[in-house]
Enzyme design. Structure first.
Site, PDB file in Angstrom:
ATOM      1  N   LYS A 112       0.811  -1.221   0.000  1.00 34.93           N
ATOM      2  CA  LYS A 112       0.000   0.000   0.000  1.00 34.93           C
ATOM      3  C   LYS A 112       0.842   1.269   0.000  1.00 34.93           C
ATOM      4  O   LYS A 112       1.853   1.351   0.695  1.00 34.93           O
ATOM      5  CB  LYS A 112      -0.903   0.006   1.225  1.00 34.93           C
ATOM      6  CG  LYS A 112      -2.013  -0.987   1.025  1.00 34.93           C
ATOM      7  CD  LYS A 112      -3.122  -0.834   2.015  1.00 34.93           C
ATOM      8  CE  LYS A 112      -4.068  -1.973   1.753  1.00 34.93           C
ATOM      9  NZ  LYS A 112      -5.443  -1.664   1.961  1.00 34.93           N
ATOM     10  N   GLU A 664      -3.836 -14.035   8.777  1.00 36.79           N
ATOM     11  CA  GLU A 664      -3.224 -14.425   7.511  1.00 36.79           C
ATOM     12  C   GLU A 664      -1.709 -14.408   7.700  1.00 36.79           C
ATOM     13  O   GLU A 664      -1.148 -13.406   8.130  1.00 36.79           O
ATOM     14  CB  GLU A 664      -3.634 -13.409   6.454  1.00 36.79           C
ATOM     15  CG  GLU A 664      -3.056 -13.679   5.109  1.00 36.79           C
ATOM     16  CD  GLU A 664      -3.585 -12.701   4.066  1.00 36.79           C
ATOM     17  OE1 GLU A 664      -4.543 -11.960   4.351  1.00 36.79           O
ATOM     18  OE2 GLU A 664      -3.033 -12.691   2.975  1.00 36.79           O
ATOM     19  N   HIS A 693      -4.244 -17.298  -1.857  1.00 38.08           N
ATOM     20  CA  HIS A 693      -4.132 -16.483  -3.076  1.00 38.08           C
ATOM     21  C   HIS A 693      -3.675 -17.299  -4.261  1.00 38.08           C
ATOM     22  O   HIS A 693      -3.636 -16.817  -5.372  1.00 38.08           O
ATOM     23  CB  HIS A 693      -3.156 -15.327  -2.848  1.00 38.08           C
ATOM     24  CG  HIS A 693      -3.686 -14.367  -1.838  1.00 38.08           C
ATOM     25  ND1 HIS A 693      -3.233 -14.346  -0.547  1.00 38.08           N
ATOM     26  CD2 HIS A 693      -4.655 -13.445  -1.921  1.00 38.08           C
ATOM     27  CE1 HIS A 693      -3.904 -13.430   0.122  1.00 38.08           C
ATOM     28  NE2 HIS A 693      -4.767 -12.866  -0.687  1.00 38.08           N
TER      29      HIS A 693
END
Ligand code: MET
Length: 753
Positions: A112, A664, A693
């Site tokens: 991010k 996670e 994923h």
């Protein structure tokens, strides 16, 4: 002298996500590279034209990207990950391979961008020798000039920020080698006629910006400025105030950009007390580039007047606080919103109009009346019932009367063990099961009115039943209903809660072609009807085993939405917590014995400045506890969090006081376990044992290893076995196969324990 205005970045995605569609059709092979380039050019030019039409003086070039502007910058300087060196650095194929992975090579890591939900690709320095590849920025500068007569302001991420965001051991060396290349790029732009060039250094607002960094900055910008002639350089910061104001404004460049919206008051204060150098231009971010609300222009005028006390008119540029890629394109197409809400919204296009009006006002081309009229739309929303729900206000007055404390965790555990008698190392999942094409198609039909409410409910119940049966046959210990009725874990709740709207075209880029549509929290948040009880009760009726109720927590709803700005964020957070609390109560009353309140966004909401962390975390923890503390001691509260650096917040995680947390981890297994090694965590915990994923089915041995590794640090009595995250993006058969392996691994560890 007139005051000029400027923009820092315009959303690439297009009003109706044309950019996304072009990218995806190119990736699918539906259009050729030439068609792709042509369509992208049209989109790019239309964005420039729009900004020109809206009266923007300095229009940026280089914000438009085919994927991510950090990747663009890395490629410009030849900083390709080593595994792609054999490929042609100038080709589109290589560019997209780095971004998305190729058949043989994994993609670059994504993370991010500061405190936004925009993800950039992390440059990998490796043994790279920086060099200039095709100067795309120069081509774009020429294009804007030739096609539209715009003398654009090229924008480029600065060397210090670029290096700080990269991965690699040899950062200093690469930095030194980058400087002459920056000079070359800048000089080529200067020679082409660029009057201003903007260099973004958002690193300067972070806690990393200390004296040593500015010392380096002084040297680097000294060189860059000395060696680049016939243009003006502006160093741009955003997202927060710059603690080291004196250092920043004395850097040897021609202009400094400061964010006066997300400022914590400090830059403005410094400007007032220390003044601003007379030989520089101040680019002042005065229109909120991060949120979707109309500016109050009368207040903005006051802010600008304060700034004008320190800077001469001819040395001031007005602009948004940051690039507008963090807001949707235009509010104009929102036809379904309450007119009061729509009237108060301002997306990128409207923000540019605000900026233009504001500039006109300061240049004596618009009257104060025009500002007043502009502000009145937002005033109407403020005084409306939407923002003044007496039930919410009454509850908020008694906020302290809602308990946030549960009986002691050890006692709860005893009672819950008795109630559930689960085996050692219980198995469960995080909540969602595959959202197949069919699930999405049925929901769309129902939305369009092609399915009745009853037909849709029957379909959802069929799916729930199918997956309860699957979970039973897999012999999972704690089941879930599968979340088939939800589009997205925040949008679903946003749609149901009063005070939150879902837009039609309010998309923003999250990463690559993926866009998200954050809900808009416009009013007082109120739960009028239970949101999840029907599906949970139905699912529980099908099994003797516990089925977890599944909610999104207040912190995550807040962090993944656009939030009204007339109240402190914490007030909105506490309002949300009251609604989630009611839902938790409704679930418990309906017989649901385990309730999971997901908070995947807790970590990412941490403010940029570490001095603000405590306040944020205290509010977040209180809101979570208020949401969950009303239940009986033998009702089990679960929560789930996504991968992040937990060291910083492990105490806050513990303070949430959830009976079971799942995290996670599979991408950072070792590191995460290490955090727990130092911290004795004494409640139920499931560290995801496989990565959701990837379509790959893990082997039993791998999972046994993961479980055993965790058990070296964590008490087997407290450990849960679960995948990393929800399974909504996975296919049906890979989900079933992977869970089969997971249950088998748990069973074999159980025997050994
Ligand atoms: N319960 C949610 C799911 O399983 C949690 C997701 S966290 C990003 O999809």
């Amino acid at each position: 002298m007139t005051i000029k205005n400027s923009n820092l970045g315009y959303p690439r995605i297009g009003e109706k996500r044309e950019w996304k569609k072009t990218l995806e059709s190119f990736w699918k092979g539906d259009i050729t590279e030439q068609q792709f380039e042509e369509q992208m050019k049209q989109i790019r030019l239309s964005h420039l034209q729009k900004q020109l039409d809206k009266g923007i003086d300095l229009i940026q070039i280089g914000d438009f990207s085919y994927y991510d502007h950090i990747l663009d910058t890395a490629v410009l300087f030849g900083l390709l990950p080593e595994r792609f060196w054999k490929q042609d650095a100038d080709s589109l194929q290589t560019y997209f391979d780095i971004a998305r992975g190729s058949r043989d090579q994994v993609a670059a890591e994504m993370t991010k961008w500061f405190n936004t939900n925009y993800h950039y690709l992390v440059p990998e320095l490796g043994q790279a020798e920086p060099r200039l590849t095709k100067n795309r920025l120069l081509n774009l500068y020429h294009e804007a000039k030739e096609e539209l007569g715009i003398n654009g302001k090229p924008v480029l991420v600065g060397p210090l920020t670029l290096i700080a965001l990269s991965k690699g051991e040899n950062k200093d060396q690469v930095l030194q080698k980058l400087i002459p290349l920056y000079v070359q790029v800048l000089q080529e732009l200067a020679d082409a006629g660029a009057e201003w060039i903007q260099i973004d250094e958002p690193l300067f607002v972070t806690s990393d910006a200390d004296d040593a960094l500015f010392l380096k900055a002084k040297e680097i910008y000294g060189t860059i400025k000395r060696e680049t002639v016939n243009t003006k350089l502006l160093i741009q910061t955003y997202f927060e105030s710059v603690e080291q104001y004196d250092h920043l404004v004395s850097l040897p460049v021609d202009g400094i950009g400061l964010d006066f919206v997300y400022d914590s008051g400090k830059s403005l204060q410094k400007l007032q007390t220390a003044g601003f150098p007379r030989d520089k231009v101040l680019a002042a971010g005065v229109i909120d580039g991060r949120n979707v609300w109309k500016a109050n222009l009368q207040k903005t005028v006051k802010l600008v007047n304060t700034i004008l006390e320190a800077v001469d008119r001819d040395r001031l540029i007005l602009q948004p606080s940051c690039s507008l890629i963090h807001v949707p394109v235009t509010a104009e197409n929102e036809k379904k919103l309450d007119p009061l809400v729509k009237g108060a919204l301002s997306f990128a296009d409207e923000k540019l109009e605000e900026l233009s009006l504001l500039t006109k006002f300061f240049n004596f081309e618009a009257e104060e009346g025009a500002l007043k009229e502009y502000d009145s739309a937002a005033d109407q929303l403020s005084t409306s019932k939407l923002r003044n729900q007496s039930a919410v206000h009454d509850a908020m007055k008694q906020l302290d009367s809602f308990s946030t404390v549960r009986p002691e965790a050890g006692l709860r555990r005893k009672l819950q063990n008795k109630r559930f008698s689960l085996p050692l190392l219980p198995t469960t999942t995080i909540g969602s099961f595959p959202q197949t094409k069919e699930v999405r198609a049925q929901r769309l039909k129902w939305k369009k009115g092609e399915l009745t409410e009853q037909q849709y409910t029957a379909y959802i119940e069929e799916e729930i039943k199918k997956w309860i049966d699957i979970q039973e046959s897999l012999e999972l210990d704690v089941l879930v209903h599968g979340e088939f009725e939800r589009t997205d874990m925040v949008e679903f709740f946003g749609d149901k809660l009063t005070g939150i709207a879902i837009t039609t075209f309010g998309w923003v880029q999250s990463y690559g072609s993926r866009c998200v549509r954050p809900p808009v929290i416009y009013g007082d948040v109120l739960l009028e009807e239970a949101m999840t009880v029907k599906e949970s009760v139905f699912a529980q009726s099908l099994s003797e085993k516990p089925v977890k109720g599944m909610l999104t927590g207040p912190v995550t709803i807040l962090n993944w939405s656009f939030v009204r700005n007339d109240l402190p964020k914490s007030t909105v957070l506490h309002q949300l917590s009251l609604s989630i609390r009611k839902e938790v109560q409704a679930l418990e009353q309906a017989g649901i014995a385990m309730i999971q309140v997901d908070e995947p966004a807790l970590r990412e909401g941490l403010p940029l400045k570490s001095e603000k962390w405590n306040e944020y975390l205290a509010d977040a923890v209180t809101a979570f506890k208020r949401s969950t503390a009303s239940v009986q001691p033998d009702t089990q509260i679960h929560t789930h969090m996504c991968y992040s650096n937990f060291e910083d917040i492990i105490e806050a995680i513990d303070a949430l006081d959830a009976d079971v947390i799942s995290i996670e981890t599979s991408r950072s297994h070792g590191e995460l376990i290490h955090s727990f090694e130092k911290y004795s965590y004494e409640k139920g915990i499931g560290l995801g044992v496989y990565d959701i994923h990837s379509p790959r089915i893990p082997t039993k041995d791998e999972l046994v290893l993961n479980i055993e590794r965790a058990l070296q640090v964590l008490d087997p009595e407290l450990f849960w076995v679960n995948p990393d995250c929800g399974l909504k993006t996975r296919g049906v058969s890979e989900t079933v196969e992977a869970l089969k392996v997971m249950v088998a691994a748990a069973k074999s560890c159980r025997e050994k324990a």
